[in-house]
Design an enzyme around this catalytic site. Structure first.
Site, PDB file in Angstrom:
ATOM      1  N   HIS A 238      39.423  45.103  38.042  1.00 36.41           N
ATOM      2  CA  HIS A 238      39.592  43.654  38.087  1.00 36.41           C
ATOM      3  C   HIS A 238      40.517  43.116  36.988  1.00 36.41           C
ATOM      4  O   HIS A 238      40.609  41.904  36.810  1.00 36.41           O
ATOM      5  CB  HIS A 238      38.241  42.931  38.018  1.00 36.41           C
ATOM      6  CG  HIS A 238      37.254  43.382  39.057  1.00 36.41           C
ATOM      7  ND1 HIS A 238      37.400  43.087  40.394  1.00 36.41           N
ATOM      8  CD2 HIS A 238      36.115  44.115  38.953  1.00 36.41           C
ATOM      9  CE1 HIS A 238      36.383  43.616  41.067  1.00 36.41           C
ATOM     10  NE2 HIS A 238      35.601  44.251  40.221  1.00 36.41           N
ATOM     11  N   ARG A 295      45.389  27.441  32.114  1.00 38.96           N
ATOM     12  CA  ARG A 295      46.162  27.830  30.927  1.00 38.96           C
ATOM     13  C   ARG A 295      47.450  28.493  31.375  1.00 38.96           C
ATOM     14  O   ARG A 295      47.680  28.695  32.571  1.00 38.96           O
ATOM     15  CB  ARG A 295      45.355  28.812  30.081  1.00 38.96           C
ATOM     16  CG  ARG A 295      44.881  30.029  30.878  1.00 38.96           C
ATOM     17  CD  ARG A 295      44.305  31.117  30.020  1.00 38.96           C
ATOM     18  NE  ARG A 295      43.598  32.143  30.775  1.00 38.96           N
ATOM     19  CZ  ARG A 295      44.165  33.136  31.433  1.00 38.96           C
ATOM     20  NH1 ARG A 295      45.485  33.235  31.456  1.00 38.96           N
ATOM     21  NH2 ARG A 295      43.435  34.031  32.083  1.00 38.96           N
TER      22      ARG A 295
END
Length: 662
Positions: A238, A295
């Site tokens: 992941h 972000r």
């Protein structure tokens, strides 16, 4: 425009933000922990503020201390970079409540999107496709098991807080009873330990999806533009490893629908500054919302390359109240860009982090590199092991892949183990070249990617480097490369006209017979895997003292030659080969023995004045929960012990003085 910016981060992203600040004339302040004193990201800052010890929890994650640093150094804004506090709503709110500008989304937006339950509800309400599953999260095992009864198997249990795959568990069709309950409680337990929140969602598991994300910018009033999509399907557990823009072979209609969904979601949030909408795409072309990263992304350089824009500049301008710098019609996607993340880690040891001292680094010419390290930099064990990113841009994906493989081969990092060789092998896989990889590709094909390199060329490359550097037996007048001396006596003595070199790698010894050298070519005979002799012709193309570059056939290598070992990078994979005492020459000059990484001295089995043989254990350090023996490089006498059991030592610190008795 912002006048003075505090960069609340470290490493390559801090250097990246600083570069845009310098171009725009914005002053910047750097922060550092004990582990980062003297780090490269401090260069050029108008002020450098110490924020605490090495542990991130007491330095880069200390929101109060960072805000105080910004105010005390006269900043009017804070840029969080990525990681650490970048997606912490409380930190963004603290910055704004202190009268400073937070370079990022509104705190409320960060809070909404940081909770996967709330984010999923909001996106579903505005028509963005979401993964079918539970509408609410829970940390109660019985309730979660009841949810699983309503979801098509296989299902996925996913924590609402945090990321990186922690706590995520796939529930197959045949998992029932006590085993199912244990899987559920394990997920809740892991989420609570990792994020302080044990709540999880239950969703339908989408097998082997692609991971595609859309870069957006908003001005906070509902105006939103996109900068097209990126593909991040090449992941390990992941965690993204390789990213590219645009996505390979994506159907134009699917691309349009993905982008429209991201823009729709951003407008509904009245999104401000940079954000990334992430989606999973099934083999049937269906897609679903995954999350919003509030972000700047690690992979933002590939978007910059295909659009020609500076995303950090956009962030600063929007945060300064200037609005969106361009309209959607003025933003184009041209060419193809690929980014590889360079980690200080050992792929052969389960990708274990490999901190240490970078003894030499050389980046590829003509390729964009975002780096946290230089020659002599310390890679501390306290933070994420990513040390750089290499970005290749070309008119086509085929050319970008080719350029990236070349750039990885032209990169030399000595002193620490990296994933360079792993990345080169990954990008040579046929399915990757064809753009057919999904998020499971690396984990399912890992054995094929990590195919061991043949030992004979590795030993031959090391022996040739020693020969050309003038350190092998018979090189009585220095390096034949450096003084132009030529020798070709293979026909006169088939045994070893130029001498023998004894080498050892991971305890595997080998003797290399130097048959000839002429100019930059060295002929070496070494045993192969079957025990038969293997004749290798090694070409040295560059020699600068102890640093050499060469090829065996089409295989490239770099070497950093020392008096007792060779630090070899062969096709990007690091090999450390030790000279064995049978060489018959003085190995090492004695003197100080230094620590290669920070650690705790757990054992000192020798005493001052004691004689030791080469290979004897002088000291044992504990670092990153592993014991690492310090071995004597020579036969010698312990001259002076410079530390004792129980001492904490830093990287490069002298441990003892050893007198060479040869």
């Amino acid at each position: 425009m912002i006048r003075r910016l505090l960069i609340a981060n470290r490493g390559e992203i801090a250097r990246r933000i600083a570069r845009t600040c310098r171009r725009l004339g914005v002053e910047y302040v750097a922060v550092y922990s004990d582990a980062d004193a003297g780090a490269a990201h401090l260069e050029g800052a108008v002020a450098r503020v110490h924020i605490g010890p090495a542990a991130a929890a007491h330095s880069y994650l200390d929101a109060k201390r960072i805000v105080e640093a910004a105010k005390d150094s006269g900043c009017d804004a804070v840029h969080p970079g990525y990681g650490f506090l970048s997606e912490t709503a409380a930190f963004a709110r603290m910055v704004e409540d202190s009268g400073l500008i937070f370079v990022g989304p509104a705190p409320d937006t960060i809070g909404q999107m940081g909770d996967k339950e709330r984010a999923k509800i909001i996106m579903a309400q505005v028509g963005v496709p979401v993964v079918p599953g539970s509408e609410r999260a829970s940390d109660d095992a019985a309730e979660i098991m009841a949810m699983l009864e309503t979801i098509e198997r296989p299902a996925l249990i996913k924590p609402v807080a945090g990321g990186g795959g922690k706590g995520m568990i796939v529930i197959p069709n045949d998992l029932t009873g006590d085993a199912l309950r244990e899987a559920v409680t394990s997920s809740v337990r892991t989420a609570r330990a990792a994020f302080g929140d044990g709540r999880v969602l239950v969703e339908r598991f989408i097998a082997a999806p692609r991971h595609i994300e859309v870069q957006v910018f908003g001005d906070g009033t509902g105006n939103v533009v996109h900068m097209f999509e990126r593909e991040c399907s090449l992941q390990r557990r992941h965690q993204k490893v390789v990213e590219e823009a645009p996505a390979a072979g994506l159907d134009p209609d699917l691309r349009a629908r993905l982008i429209a969904a991201a823009v729709q979601g951003a407008r509904a949030l009245r999104y401000r500054n940079a954000g990334t909408f992430e989606f999973i795409v099934g083999a049937d072309g269906t897609f679903a919302f995954l999350e919003v990263n509030t972000r700047l992304q690690v992979e933002h350089p590939v978007t910059e390359e295909v659009t020609g824009l500076d995303l950090v500049e956009w962030q600063l301008r929007i945060a300064s109240g200037e609005g969106l710098p361009l309209t959607q019609e003025s933003i184009a996607c041209i060419g193809h860009a690929i980014e590889c993340r360079i980690y200080a880690e050992d792929p052969e040891a389960g990708f274990r982090p490999a901190p240490g001292i970078v003894r030499r680094v050389a980046w590829p010419a003509g390729t964009r590199v975002e780096s946290a390290v230089e020659t002599g930099s310390a890679i501390p064990p306290d933070y994420d092991p990513m040390i750089a990113k290499i970005i290749a841009f070309a008119p086509s994906r085929e050319k970008a892949l080719s350029d990236m493989r070349r750039s990885l081969g032209d990169t030399h990092i000595a002193g620490v183990t990296t994933n360079l060789g792993f990345l080169r092998a990954l990008l040579a896989m046929p399915d990757v070249i064809a753009g057919r990889a999904d998020t499971t590709f690396i984990d399912t094909q890992l054995a094929a990617i990590l195919t061991p390199q043949p030992s004979a060329p590795v030993f031959a490359a090391a022996a040739a480097a020693l020969t050309v550097a003038g350190l092998s037996t018979g090189s009585d007048s220095g390096s034949p490369w450096c003084d132009g001396r030529a020798s070709d006596r293979e026909a006169l003595d088939r045994s070893a006209p130029q001498g023998r070199i004894w080498l050892s790698q991971n305890g595997e010894p080998s003797v290399a017979r130097v048959m000839a050298w002429y100019g930059g070519t060295v002929v070496i005979v070494v045993p192969n895997a079957e025990g038969a002799e293997s004749r290798q012709v090694v070409t040295i193309s560059q020699c600068n003292g102890p640093f050499l570059r060469g090829k065996i056939g089409e295989a490239c290598f770099f070497a950093l030659v020392g008096r007792s070992s060779v630090d070899l990078s062969f096709e990007g994979t690091r090999h450390v080969l030790d000279l064995m005492p049978q060489v018959g020459e003085t190995i090492g000059t004695g003197g100080e023995i230094r620590a290669e990484m920070p650690g705790l001295v757990v054992s000192v089995p020798v005493a001052e004045g004691e004689s030791v043989t080469r290979g004897a254990t002088l000291m044992v350090l504990e670092a990153m929960k592993m014991e690492m023996p310090i071995l004597s490089p020579v036969d010698g006498v312990i001259g002076e012990l410079l530390c004792a059991q129980g001492d904490q030592v830093r990287a490069g610190q002298s441990l003892l003085r050893l007198v060479d008795t040869k």
